[in-house]
Design an enzyme around this catalytic site. Structure first.
Site, PDB file in Angstrom:
ATOM      1  N   GLU A  91       0.820  -1.206   0.000  1.00 46.99           N
ATOM      2  CA  GLU A  91       0.000   0.000   0.000  1.00 46.99           C
ATOM      3  C   GLU A  91       0.854   1.257   0.000  1.00 46.99           C
ATOM      4  O   GLU A  91       1.955   1.279   0.568  1.00 46.99           O
ATOM      5  CB  GLU A  91      -0.942  -0.001   1.213  1.00 46.99           C
ATOM      6  CG  GLU A  91      -2.009  -1.081   1.119  1.00 46.99           C
ATOM      7  CD  GLU A  91      -2.992  -1.059   2.268  1.00 46.99           C
ATOM      8  OE1 GLU A  91      -4.117  -1.567   2.064  1.00 46.99           O
ATOM      9  OE2 GLU A  91      -2.658  -0.554   3.361  1.00 46.99           O
ATOM     10  N   CYS A 114       3.600   8.540   0.662  1.00 48.37           N
ATOM     11  CA  CYS A 114       4.088   7.584   1.659  1.00 48.37           C
ATOM     12  C   CYS A 114       4.197   6.231   0.960  1.00 48.37           C
ATOM     13  O   CYS A 114       3.196   5.693   0.480  1.00 48.37           O
ATOM     14  CB  CYS A 114       3.127   7.510   2.840  1.00 48.37           C
ATOM     15  SG  CYS A 114       3.584   6.267   4.080  1.00 48.37           S
ATOM     16  N   CYS A 121       6.218  -7.050   7.190  1.00 48.86           N
ATOM     17  CA  CYS A 121       7.298  -6.538   8.042  1.00 48.86           C
ATOM     18  C   CYS A 121       7.670  -7.604   9.056  1.00 48.86           C
ATOM     19  O   CYS A 121       6.826  -8.401   9.477  1.00 48.86           O
ATOM     20  CB  CYS A 121       6.846  -5.262   8.754  1.00 48.86           C
ATOM     21  SG  CYS A 121       8.178  -4.401   9.648  1.00 48.86           S
ATOM     22  N   CYS A 125       6.249  -4.488  15.739  1.00 47.64           N
ATOM     23  CA  CYS A 125       5.899  -3.383  16.641  1.00 47.64           C
ATOM     24  C   CYS A 125       4.430  -3.528  17.039  1.00 47.64           C
ATOM     25  O   CYS A 125       3.567  -3.758  16.185  1.00 47.64           O
ATOM     26  CB  CYS A 125       6.133  -2.034  15.970  1.00 47.64           C
ATOM     27  SG  CYS A 125       7.867  -1.733  15.549  1.00 47.64           S
ATOM     28  N   CYS A 128       1.463  -1.270  15.405  1.00 54.56           N
ATOM     29  CA  CYS A 128       1.443  -1.096  13.957  1.00 54.56           C
ATOM     30  C   CYS A 128       0.794  -2.298  13.285  1.00 54.56           C
ATOM     31  O   CYS A 128       1.186  -3.447  13.524  1.00 54.56           O
ATOM     32  CB  CYS A 128       2.872  -0.909  13.441  1.00 54.56           C
ATOM     33  SG  CYS A 128       3.000  -0.760  11.643  1.00 54.56           S
ATOM     34  N   CYS A 346      -0.954   6.636   9.712  1.00 57.80           N
ATOM     35  CA  CYS A 346       0.287   6.049  10.214  1.00 57.80           C
ATOM     36  C   CYS A 346      -0.002   4.827  11.076  1.00 57.80           C
ATOM     37  O   CYS A 346      -0.785   4.888  12.015  1.00 57.80           O
ATOM     38  CB  CYS A 346       1.043   7.109  11.027  1.00 57.80           C
ATOM     39  SG  CYS A 346       2.615   6.551  11.677  1.00 57.80           S
TER      40      CYS A 346
END
Length: 353
Positions: A91, A114, A121, A125, A128, A346
């Site tokens: 994305e 962005c 990933c 975290c 996220c 974010c």
């Protein structure tokens, strides 16, 4: 399978033309079509003869991404799901900035892309959405470049404006895809590419100290942002497991080295979580940590995700936190979330539709 022509360097491309009894200047023309004009097919390369285009098509392909789905937020943010040549999705987001806070810097006509650097990933975290995905693979330089081109096209079509900024803050950890990220920046900033200033580009990391030092050794010209979110190891360990092997002391040394090598001010990103890292004691610890290098702090609004139970801090606490830092002479910008209603803000990118 045909070879991806964008994997070839300019020298390799020239050598290929020579081996195929083609004039050398054709390589320069093709290189310009690929990286300056962002051609999606050999048919678009109209200053090449038809036999040359057919020869290229016989041996190569351009593995450009396509827009799989596009969503527009109530605030004008546009999120795109990009389909890669192998079927994977990443994305990217177009963020047309609005200046809504006295601490929010930058012109109102800022157009920011962005972009993602990995499919998924590996850093997990806790706040996220991407961190709850498996990392499938790194993006190559051309796939990152393609996101910029596609989002720039969206900016022109929807706002009659070109991109002004690029942030590597989408899916993935950029410094764990170091080679391809730096190559993509080169393609974006080179006069033979998109010609954008590296000072308009920010690469964000969760904190890979070894690679931050490498950025210093490579004397990069773009901006560096560190996703900090807690300025003591105990709290940071809880939300960012990468901190266990890249402690604040180690990160601080790496940032000092980076600044010494590049002279570039560091940006610290800090999400204020309710009743976790939003006290004045947390602000004091943050101020002490950021004194290591010339820096500014972006305080970021938390964007809830289904996988986590964190909450955004209240406005009064945010004002006190930011006010304390400002009283210490720190440059503080408060970043309001954009695109939250379409999971484009974010920490929300996870390939959801």
């Amino acid at each position: 399978m045909k070879q991806d022509i964008r994997k070839l360097t300019a020298v390799q491309l020239k050598d290929w033309f020579a081996k195929n009894n083609q004039q050398g200047f054709r390589a320069k023309q093709v290189h310009e079509w690929l990286w300056k004009k962002s051609a999606l097919s050999f048919e678009q390369m109209t200053n090449l003869s038809l036999p040359t285009r057919e020869l290229l098509n016989e041996h190569f392909e351009i593995r450009s991404l396509t827009v799989d789905q596009q969503q527009r937020s109530n605030d004008g943010t546009i999120k795109s799901s990009f389909r890669l040549f192998d079927g994977n999705l990443v994305e990217g987001v177009l963020i047309p900035a609005l200046r809504t806070d006295a601490r929010d810097d930058g012109p109102s006509d800022r157009m920011t892309a962005c972009v993602s650097s990995q499919v998924g990933c590996s850093l997990t975290c806790k706040f996220c959405a991407t961190g709850y995905m498996d990392r499938k693979r790194n993006l190559d330089a051309a796939e990152i470049y393609d996101q910029v081109v596609a989002i720039d096209r969206q900016a022109k079509e929807n706002y009659d404006a070109s991109l002004t900024n690029i942030v590597y803050m989408g899916m993935g950890e950029p410094l764990l895809n170091y080679k391809n990220v730096l190559e993509s920046v080169d393609r974006i900033t080179s006069p033979d590419g998109l010609g954008m200033s590296p000072k308009r580009i920010t690469v964000s990391t969760a904190g890979i100290a070894k690679m931050i030092r490498q950025l210093g050794d490579d004397e990069v010209k773009f901006n560096l942002a560190l996703s900090l979110h807690a300025a003591n190891d105990l709290k940071r360990d809880q939300i960012m497991p990468i901190n266990e092997s890249n402690t604040l002391e180690v990160l601080g040394d790496a940032l000092t080295y980076f600044y010494k090598k590049t002279g570039t001010r560091v940006t610290f990103e800090y999400i204020l979580f309710y009743n976790f890292n939003d006290t004045l004691q947390d602000a004091l610890e943050l101020w002490k940590f950021t004194k290591r290098v010339p820096a500014k702090i972006n305080i970021i609004e938390y964007n809830p995700i289904a996988e986590a139970s964190f909450k955004n801090t209240d406005p009064q606490t945010l004002d006190k936190f930011a006010g304390f830092l400002e009283s210490k002479g720190v440059t503080v910008n408060v970043r309001r979330s954009r695109g939250k209603d379409i999971d484009a803000a974010c920490g929300q990118l996870a390939g959801k539709k």
